[in-house]
Design an enzyme around this catalytic site. Sequence first.
Site, PDB file in Angstrom:
ATOM      1  N   LYS A  93      57.093 100.041 106.279  1.00  0.00           N
ATOM      2  CA  LYS A  93      58.013  99.034 106.643  1.00  0.00           C
ATOM      3  C   LYS A  93      59.150  99.766 107.260  1.00  0.00           C
ATOM      4  O   LYS A  93      59.577 100.797 106.807  1.00  0.00           O
ATOM      5  CB  LYS A  93      58.262  98.256 105.365  1.00  0.00           C
ATOM      6  CG  LYS A  93      58.915  97.036 105.701  1.00  0.00           C
ATOM      7  CD  LYS A  93      57.878  95.874 105.723  1.00  0.00           C
ATOM      8  CE  LYS A  93      58.370  94.235 106.159  1.00  0.00           C
ATOM      9  NZ  LYS A  93      57.374  93.430 106.095  1.00  0.00           N
ATOM     10  N   GLY A 193      58.894  74.561 101.750  1.00  0.00           N
ATOM     11  CA  GLY A 193      58.929  75.349 102.887  1.00  0.00           C
ATOM     12  C   GLY A 193      58.027  74.870 104.056  1.00  0.00           C
ATOM     13  O   GLY A 193      57.000  75.322 104.172  1.00  0.00           O
ATOM     14  N   GLY A 195      58.016  75.508 107.648  1.00  0.00           N
ATOM     15  CA  GLY A 195      58.607  76.183 108.490  1.00  0.00           C
ATOM     16  C   GLY A 195      57.049  76.593 109.310  1.00  0.00           C
ATOM     17  O   GLY A 195      56.145  75.782 109.392  1.00  0.00           O
ATOM     18  N   VAL A 197      54.790  78.819 108.891  1.00  0.00           N
ATOM     19  CA  VAL A 197      53.525  78.945 107.961  1.00  0.00           C
ATOM     20  C   VAL A 197      53.191  77.606 107.433  1.00  0.00           C
ATOM     21  O   VAL A 197      52.221  77.062 107.361  1.00  0.00           O
ATOM     22  CB  VAL A 197      53.448  80.132 106.923  1.00  0.00           C
ATOM     23  CG1 VAL A 197      52.381  80.140 106.275  1.00  0.00           C
ATOM     24  CG2 VAL A 197      53.434  81.324 107.457  1.00  0.00           C
TER      25      VAL A 197
HETATM   26  P1  NAD Z   1      60.076  80.207 108.463  1.00  0.00           P
HETATM   27  O1  NAD Z   1      61.520  80.723 108.569  1.00  0.00           O
HETATM   28  O2  NAD Z   1      59.361  79.571 109.738  1.00  0.00           O
HETATM   29  O3  NAD Z   1      59.812  78.973 107.489  1.00  0.00           O
HETATM   30  C1  NAD Z   1      60.495  78.998 106.343  1.00  0.00           C
HETATM   31  C2  NAD Z   1      60.877  77.523 105.904  1.00  0.00           C
HETATM   32  O4  NAD Z   1      61.606  77.680 104.609  1.00  0.00           O
HETATM   33  C3  NAD Z   1      62.051  77.029 106.846  1.00  0.00           C
HETATM   34  O5  NAD Z   1      61.592  75.695 107.472  1.00  0.00           O
HETATM   35  C4  NAD Z   1      63.069  76.940 106.117  1.00  0.00           C
HETATM   36  O6  NAD Z   1      64.090  75.765 106.401  1.00  0.00           O
HETATM   37  C5  NAD Z   1      62.695  76.618 104.798  1.00  0.00           C
HETATM   38  N1  NAD Z   1      63.504  77.095 103.358  1.00  0.00           N
HETATM   39  C6  NAD Z   1      64.331  77.964 103.394  1.00  0.00           C
HETATM   40  N2  NAD Z   1      64.927  78.132 102.287  1.00  0.00           N
HETATM   41  C7  NAD Z   1      64.589  76.971 101.474  1.00  0.00           C
HETATM   42  C8  NAD Z   1      64.744  76.408 100.170  1.00  0.00           C
HETATM   43  N3  NAD Z   1      65.629  77.004  99.608  1.00  0.00           N
HETATM   44  N4  NAD Z   1      64.082  75.397 100.099  1.00  0.00           N
HETATM   45  C9  NAD Z   1      63.139  74.879 100.964  1.00  0.00           C
HETATM   46  N5  NAD Z   1      62.961  75.371 102.094  1.00  0.00           N
HETATM   47  C10 NAD Z   1      63.541  76.315 102.307  1.00  0.00           C
HETATM   48  O7  NAD Z   1      59.373  81.410 107.790  1.00  0.00           O
HETATM   49  P2  NAD Z   1      57.744  81.378 107.974  1.00  0.00           P
HETATM   50  O8  NAD Z   1      57.100  82.289 108.947  1.00  0.00           O
HETATM   51  O9  NAD Z   1      57.004  80.081 107.927  1.00  0.00           O
HETATM   52  O10 NAD Z   1      57.414  82.274 106.463  1.00  0.00           O
HETATM   53  C11 NAD Z   1      57.477  81.412 105.453  1.00  0.00           C
HETATM   54  C12 NAD Z   1      57.323  82.434 104.295  1.00  0.00           C
HETATM   55  O11 NAD Z   1      56.232  83.159 104.352  1.00  0.00           O
HETATM   56  C13 NAD Z   1      58.360  83.529 104.194  1.00  0.00           C
HETATM   57  O12 NAD Z   1      58.535  83.997 102.711  1.00  0.00           O
HETATM   58  C14 NAD Z   1      57.651  84.888 104.806  1.00  0.00           C
HETATM   59  O13 NAD Z   1      58.273  86.278 104.232  1.00  0.00           O
HETATM   60  C15 NAD Z   1      56.109  84.549 104.528  1.00  0.00           C
HETATM   61  N6  NAD Z   1      55.201  85.192 104.977  1.00  0.00           N
HETATM   62  C16 NAD Z   1      55.257  84.827 106.287  1.00  0.00           C
HETATM   63  C17 NAD Z   1      54.166  85.354 107.345  1.00  0.00           C
HETATM   64  C18 NAD Z   1      53.860  84.944 108.630  1.00  0.00           C
HETATM   65  O14 NAD Z   1      53.064  85.171 109.372  1.00  0.00           O
HETATM   66  N7  NAD Z   1      54.820  84.287 109.388  1.00  0.00           N
HETATM   67  C19 NAD Z   1      53.250  86.427 106.885  1.00  0.00           C
HETATM   68  C20 NAD Z   1      53.356  86.699 105.680  1.00  0.00           C
HETATM   69  C21 NAD Z   1      54.373  86.282 104.536  1.00  0.00           C
END
Ligand code: NAD
Length: 366
Positions: A93, A193, A195, A197
């Site tokens: 990383k 969440g 977002g 994903v």
């Molecule tokens: P993102 O930033 O698009 O979505 C995260 C969402 O969570 C946002 O809509 C945000 O408003 C919301 N959020 C933040 N704090 C919150 C809280 N306290 N309560 C409720 N909602 C809250 O991120 P993402 O890419 O969708 O990733 C989501 C999670 O999955 C992260 O932890 C990330 O590390 C993990 N992840 C993502 C990927 C990927 O391919 N994007 C891969 C592996 C792991």
Amino acid sequence: MCLPDETIPAEAILGVFDLVDTESHESVHFGVDHKSGLRSIIAIHDTTLGPALGGTRFYPYASEDEALVDVLRLSKGMTYKAACAGLDQGGGKAVIIGDPSELRSDDLFLAYGRFVDSLGGTYITAEDVGTTVSDMAIVRQVTDHVSGLPMEMGGSGDPSPATARGVVSAIEAVSEHLWDTDELAGRRIAIKGIGKVGFSLAERLHRRGVELVVADINTSATDRAASDLGAKVISVDDIHAVDCDIFAPCALGADFNAVTIPQLACSAIAGSANNQLATPADGIRLKDAGITYVPDFVANAGGIINIASGEGGYSTEKAIAMIDRIRSTVANILTKAVELDIDTHAAAVLVADERIAAAKQQEETP
Ligand code: NAD
């Protein structure tokens, strides 16, 4: 680092080598470019299974110690993630210290790319929190050792839909394990969440006839889930305690601890958020509470599998076939945990350790 100070006894001073678990990590590299402001650390945890693959986190860490601890923890997690996912990749990383909204520049990513290149392919980088596929396109100008490039460059693009697909596979495995069926219609699934994903997951589950309950601090995300997918919206403070079949944490980490676990009203947990357990003891707490937990690094491996599939030319078919194997990986881990009477997080770590040990033994066999 703690600087020498007359008030601190010499033996209490923590240096880099005290923070790095040298038994565990292979190497740690520091990259600096004064012109662009780059201050970066790359940690290579284990390359037994192949070159270390892991994203670049660009984050305004409060201190260099915090950045170092984060990159060490994340790189170790990548080893487990790649090993459980069946990838021939090791774990690594990178972090870039600073606020991406202030520090982001082409020069910085070019300097970072040269830093990655200097490691000769032992570490392959990709996007993570604070970096994007477009940033990786800049990095690509100076090194071959980058994946997760934009699709128009022949890369794998945004990993989020692949991650969501993998979470669905994990949910299917849980369903089969608990209820002897992968039919999801009529199940109630809560997503924290919505977002990149979380929304993609919600869309996929909606198409399968799942009843959705969602929460997000961003109300435009929950409004969209309600209007497009008929999701019930509840507050972020209550989502973990909602009565449901499966809880899918897709926001930030550390949702499960001694306070929240007794409040859970789900049968199982499978979501994309990283580091869902506040401490390893919380894996045992979930087991004792009778909740089937799919370890985060297994459930959310779809993204890294997609990125790994991008090396040497991306093929959607190849990536999908590998992502869908998350289902059998989860099934094996859940079965192993039951057989050994251990928590599922410990079972997943065991699966990863066994694969790495077997590869090491093969390497050592003349
Ligand atoms: P993102 O930033 O698009 O979505 C995260 C969402 O969570 C946002 O809509 C945000 O408003 C919301 N959020 C933040 N704090 C919150 C809280 N306290 N309560 C409720 N909602 C809250 O991120 P993402 O890419 O969708 O990733 C989501 C999670 O999955 C992260 O932890 C990330 O590390 C993990 N992840 C993502 C990927 C990927 O391919 N994007 C891969 C592996 C792991």
